[in-house]
Design a protein around this motif. Structure first.
Motif, PDB file in Angstrom:
ATOM      1  N   ARG A 184       0.907  -1.137  -0.056  1.00 36.88           N
ATOM      2  CA  ARG A 184       0.040   0.106   0.240  1.00 36.88           C
ATOM      3  C   ARG A 184       0.899   1.301   0.050  1.00 36.88           C
ATOM      4  N   TYR A 199      -5.686   4.966  -1.238  1.00 38.22           N
ATOM      5  CA  TYR A 199      -6.938   4.261  -1.562  1.00 38.22           C
ATOM      6  C   TYR A 199      -6.712   3.954  -2.795  1.00 38.22           C
ATOM      7  N   SER A 202      -4.618   0.659  -2.992  1.00 42.60           N
ATOM      8  CA  SER A 202      -5.415  -0.383  -2.179  1.00 42.60           C
ATOM      9  C   SER A 202      -6.434  -1.237  -2.690  1.00 42.60           C
ATOM     10  N   GLY A 206      -7.732  -5.191  -2.441  1.00 41.88           N
ATOM     11  CA  GLY A 206      -8.972  -5.124  -1.789  1.00 41.88           C
ATOM     12  C   GLY A 206     -10.129  -5.891  -2.594  1.00 41.88           C
ATOM     13  N   HIS A 210     -11.967  -9.548  -1.458  1.00 44.61           N
ATOM     14  CA  HIS A 210     -13.475  -9.438  -1.544  1.00 44.61           C
ATOM     15  C   HIS A 210     -13.901 -10.994  -2.188  1.00 44.61           C
ATOM     16  N   GLN A 216     -11.237  -7.504   4.604  1.00 45.22           N
ATOM     17  CA  GLN A 216     -10.377  -6.432   4.288  1.00 45.22           C
ATOM     18  C   GLN A 216      -8.736  -6.989   4.021  1.00 45.22           C
ATOM     19  N   VAL A 217      -7.949  -6.215   3.422  1.00 47.76           N
ATOM     20  CA  VAL A 217      -6.626  -6.519   3.263  1.00 47.76           C
ATOM     21  C   VAL A 217      -5.685  -6.086   4.625  1.00 47.76           C
ATOM     22  N   GLY A 232      -6.988  -1.713   5.525  1.00 46.69           N
ATOM     23  CA  GLY A 232      -7.047  -0.641   4.373  1.00 46.69           C
ATOM     24  C   GLY A 232      -7.736   0.892   5.102  1.00 46.69           C
TER      25      GLY A 232
END
Ligand code: PLP
Length: 353
Positions: A184, A199, A202, A206, A210, A216-217, A232
């Motif tokens: 990240r 973001y 990410s 992410g 999902h 989340q990661v 995240g």
């Protein structure tokens, strides 16, 4: 600076507190303020909530020069409205500004303007416990110019959204995935700023998480891919034996206000808390020897989010008994009691409107 207020002619319909989701619905008014090199920050105004007209060349759309914040207004049982550590949000926002070359603003004025906006939007602060009015201050670069340099002009705005719980499952353990292929942020970059680039960086991991059924990661450090960093939108804590551990801030982690509140509460309760490096190997071996008691995330949106399962490569670790642990529970209760005015505020964190 003189704040002007233009009221909306018609007001929106407000949903019931029990039907609130997260971030889908916005109130009747917003706050706006502009910057140019001649006038500095100027023309602060509360206006009806409305779309922004932008030139397609607007800098933020191309180069992402922007920062944002996230905090909440809570309604107490006696009907009063209060904020939680808002000064810390505005000072962090100015730190984020410095990292992406956005001119700083007057923090005390920003708080006063927010209070004015909240007074006008008072009816939008829901009453049900665990609901709140989410506040999103943002600054964007507005020069209509193609070319990589910092903008000369900016818009600061604040929008408000009534929200329920962040994760549809409520206060239940989530499953997180430790990615080995993506990072990240790195120290020296912008990981410690609340800026859109982090973001965007990410999203790919992410969405993979999902698809695999993880909420989340959990990011590893960008250099050795060995040390645990954060989730995240949350900081992360591990309870190993009687030690509560959270990764040290070293430039790649967002310095969360909830993180800081957890640290201060744990110290206030005389629990053993360390801010230090913790590697994925240490976590796996603590799990192997039965010493990994709890993992939880911390952030304004979810407050405390217990983690029930961690996936790393082929290994899947169940944390404790997979249920909410006692430290997570104690912190969640203590923080929400302060935020909703159900208990004393020993740290002086609450700011009334
Ligand atoms: C906002 C955020 C947090 C949590 O910060 P709080 O101040 O506790 O809400 C943690 N990590 C990231 C990446 C964030 O954006």
């Amino acid at each position: 600076m003189q704040l002007t207020i233009e009221k909306a002619e018609t007001l929106k319909e407000k949903p019931e507190d029990t039907k609130l989701g997260f971030g889908t619905l916005f109130t009747d008014h917003m706050f706006n303020m502009d910057y140019n090199p001649d006038q500095g920050w100027h023309n602060p105004r509360i206006e009806p909530y409305q779309p922004m007209l932008m030139d397609p060349a607007t800098a933020v759309l191309h180069y992402g020069q922007a920062v944002f914040e996230g905090l909440k207004a809570y309604r107490t049982d006696s009907g009063k409205i209060q904020l939680f550590r808002p000064k810390d949000n505005f000072s962090r926002m100015n730190r984020s500004c410095r990292l992406v070359c956005i001119p700083e603003f007057d923090e005390a004025f920003a708080l006063e303007a927010l209070k004015e906006l909240l007074k006008l939007e008072e009816r939008w602060v829901p009453s049900l416990f665990e609901t709140s009015l989410y506040i999103r201050p943002t600054v964007i670069a507005t020069d209509p110019f193609l070319g990589v340099r910092e903008s000369f002009t900016y818009r600061y705005f604040v929008i408000l959204s009534p929200v329920g719980v962040y994760y549809p499952g409520g206060f239940n353990p989530i499953k997180i995935w430790v990615t080995q292929n993506h990072v990240r942020a790195v120290s020296g970059g912008v990981g410690e700023a609340k800026t859109p680039a982090n973001y965007a960086a990410s999203l790919y991991a992410g969405s993979q998480a999902h698809k695999k059924g993880y909420t989340q990661v959990l990011w590893l450090d960008g250099i050795e891919r060995k040390y645990l960093e954060e989730v995240g939108s949350m900081n992360i804590f591990f309870v190993i034996d009687d030690e509560i551990i959270t990764p040290k801030l070293q430039g790649s982690i967002l310095p969360g206000i909830t993180r800081d509140s957890v640290i201060k509460l744990a110290k206030h309760w005389n629990l053993k808390l360390s801010e230090r490096k913790i590697s994925i190997d240490e976590l796996i071996s603590a799990h192997g020897s039965g010493k990994l008691k709890e993992i939880f995330g911390s952030g304004t949106a979810a407050v405390i989010s217990p983690v029930g399962e961690i996936k790393y490569g082929e290994q899947s670790l169940t944390v404790g008994d997979g249920k909410v642990g006692p430290i997570s529970m104690r912190l969640y209760t203590a923080l929400t009691d302060i935020q909703y005015g159900k208990s004393e505020d020993p740290m002086g964190w609450v700011e009334p409107i």
